[in-house]
Scaffold this active site. Structure first.
Site, short mmCIF file in Angstrom:
data_model
loop_
_atom_site.label_atom_id
_atom_site.label_comp_id
_atom_site.label_asym_id
_atom_site.label_seq_id
_atom_site.Cartn_x
_atom_site.Cartn_y
_atom_site.Cartn_z
N LYS A 222 0.70 -1.18 -0.05
CA LYS A 222 0.13 0.05 0.07
C LYS A 222 0.88 1.21 0.00
O LYS A 222 0.64 2.11 -0.79
CB LYS A 222 -1.11 0.20 1.07
N SER A 223 2.01 1.37 0.80
CA SER A 223 2.73 2.30 0.89
C SER A 223 3.29 2.80 -0.27
O SER A 223 3.41 3.93 -0.76
CB SER A 223 3.80 2.17 1.91
N ARG B 234 2.59 6.07 -3.00
CA ARG B 234 3.64 6.93 -3.65
C ARG B 234 3.67 6.83 -4.90
O ARG B 234 4.04 7.96 -5.48
CB ARG B 234 5.19 6.64 -2.94
N ARG C 233 -7.37 12.16 13.17
CA ARG C 233 -5.95 11.92 12.82
C ARG C 233 -5.23 13.05 12.64
O ARG C 233 -5.67 14.16 11.89
CB ARG C 233 -5.94 11.00 11.73
N GLN D 6 4.85 10.50 7.87
CA GLN D 6 3.92 10.93 6.60
C GLN D 6 4.03 12.52 6.61
O GLN D 6 3.83 12.97 5.35
CB GLN D 6 2.72 10.58 6.58
N GLU E 299 3.83 -0.19 12.46
CA GLU E 299 2.56 -0.85 11.96
C GLU E 299 2.75 -2.53 12.45
O GLU E 299 1.47 -2.99 12.31
CB GLU E 299 2.52 -0.79 10.44
#
Length: 475
Positions: free
Chosen positions: A47-48, A52, A149, A197, A338
């Protein structure tokens, strides 16, 4: 001014005494293993990395192809957000018929637009700098939990770089970025101790700012540094010059961003839950195509699980984890926070205590993960205490119960790990795993149903030894 807390964000301590909430159609009975797991787990893309690549492709000077992208809620939200800004993101036949490539055609960015971030931190934080380059207003909002968040440091940095941002003074969603087609850029200082992030968000668009970007971190130690290294590597893949030679400082030269033709690595953080199955059942799990070199923070799971009692082998075929014991550890997960929920689940089943350090910032992830893990594992009979920057986990006999997930995919995965050894664990809203891993429940069931795999050099006597956690029984 402080924004009122979202009551759904932090687990309520009163829940511990109130019993399990009523069951719902989304609840899932976590399967219990009846012996050592022996399986191959093929994982979709990261996902990361996918998100990107999508951002850089949207800002590139020509069309890009992203091969084997992850298609999950977070990445689909990113693709749709870019479409709302005028970028074309289309499916295209690729090498894997089950996973079409994404063809990304950049276009002049425009508003007005409404971006639904869901509960995706990457969408919430990576796209405001992109929106500052659009022509017109772009409003961001998402799930109720997403409003709690933190995103304020990104918005303040954008203001310092010349953007106009309207957020009601809360530093959180909903907010609007009033794009004017360009951004002056320059130098800015950010306290990114709450999330790496914040830095990545600015770096990804920095080459398109008129004067480029110099961003400095000022504050407590940065968490999740591998994610920033991942951002720097993807920028360099696109021909962007990034100077990260000075501590806590990154410089991006103003330039075009080259088109990409890239393949997305498997998601190593998602792999951790499947590898955990080997550890807690005394079994064996193989993940093909594990990269030999990677910036993914999830790669750190190899050392963690080895310290907890696994044999871990990385070769050209991938990564293999074999459970030989299950011990507590004292581990700093600052760079791979994570992994905390899955490591905590494994630790709750170990033969000695575990201390997890360096992860205070995960109180501001999809939920307050430290509070949620302590509350839910304790309701199963555990002994988990929140510390200033992590958890202290003392293993105790656990019992089945409905485990709440608070719309957090990692909480659902942690519950599945516990369920391997504890009958009667029910996972609330298992579909929340679709945030990063579609059909997790189906993949998990397939893992347990897999026939024993060929294991060169390992005989039947050794297989039987691996079954000790189950009193010598084999599947």
């Amino acid at each position: 001014m402080t924004r009122p807390a979202d009551p759904d964000h932090r687990p309520s301590p009163s829940f511990a005494a109130s019993g399990a909430p009523p069951s719902s159609p989304g609840d899932w009975a976590a399967p219990t293993a009846d012996g050592p797991v022996d399986a191959v787990a093929v994982l979709p893309g990261s996902k990361s990395i996918t998100n990107r690549f999508l951002v850089l492709a949207a800002l590139a000077n020509d069309d890009s192809r992203i091969r084997r992208p992850l298609r999950s809620r977070d990445t689909l939200l990113m693709a749709q957000a870019l479409r709302s800004l005028g970028v074309e993101v289309e499916d295209h036949d690729g090498e894997d018929p089950g996973c079409p490539d994404w063809l990304v055609r950049p276009a002049p960015l425009r508003g007005p637009a409404l971006v639904d971030v869901g509960l995706a931190g990457t969408v919430m934080r990576f796209l405001p700098p992109v929106a500052a380059l659009a022509d017109g207003p772009v409003t961001f909002d998402g799930d109720p939990q997403a409003r709690a968040r933190p995103v304020g440091p990104v918005l303040e940095a954008l203001r310092g770089l010349g953007a106009v941002v309207e957020d009601g003074g809360w530093g959180a969603m909903p907010f609007t970025v009033h794009g004017r087609g360009a951004l002056p850029g320059g130098e800015v200082t950010v306290d990114a101790s709450g999330s790496s992030q914040f830095i990545s968000a600015l770096l990804l668009s920095g080459a398109r700012f008129d004067r480029g970007l110099t961003v400095r971190h000022a504050g407590p130690a940065l968490p999740s540094l591998p994610h920033i290294r991942m951002t720097v590597e993807t920028l360099r893949d696109a021909g962007v010059m990034v100077d990260d030679g000075d501590p806590d400082t990154w410089r991006v030269e103003p330039s075009e961003i080259n088109a990409l033709d890239v393949t997305v690595e498997p998601d190593l953080s998602n792999a951790a839950v499947f590898l955990a199955a080997a550890l807690v059942t005394g079994g064996r799990v193989h993940v093909p195509a594990w990269p030999q070199f990677t910036t993914q923070a999830g790669d750190l799971v190899r050392g963690v699980f080895e310290a907890m009692g696994a044999d871990v082998v990385l070769d050209r075929e991938g990564l293999t984890v074999v459970g030989r014991g299950l011990h507590g550890v004292d581990v700093d997960l600052r760079d791979a926070s994570e992994l905390t929920p899955v490591v905590a689940a494994v630790a709750a089943l170990a033969d000695s205590p575990t201390r997890i350090r360096g992860v205070a910032h995960i109180r501001h992830h999809e939920t307050d993960r430290l509070a949620a893990l302590a509350l839910e594992l304790n309701r199963l009979g555990g002994d988990v205490v929140e510390t200033e920057d992590g958890l202290l986990i003392r293993p105790r006999p656990l019992h089945g119960e409905l485990l709440r997930t608070y719309a957090d995919h990692r909480m659902a995965m942690a519950a599945a790990v516990v369920g391997l050894r504890v009958p009667g664990v029910v996972v609330e809203d298992v579909a929340t795993t679709g945030k990063t891993l579609p059909d997790f429940a189906g993949r998990w069931s397939d893992l347990l149903a897999a026939p024993p795999q060929a294991e060169p050099g390992r005989g039947e006597q050794e297989r039987a030894e691996r079954g000790r956690l189950f009193g010598g029984r084999r599947r």
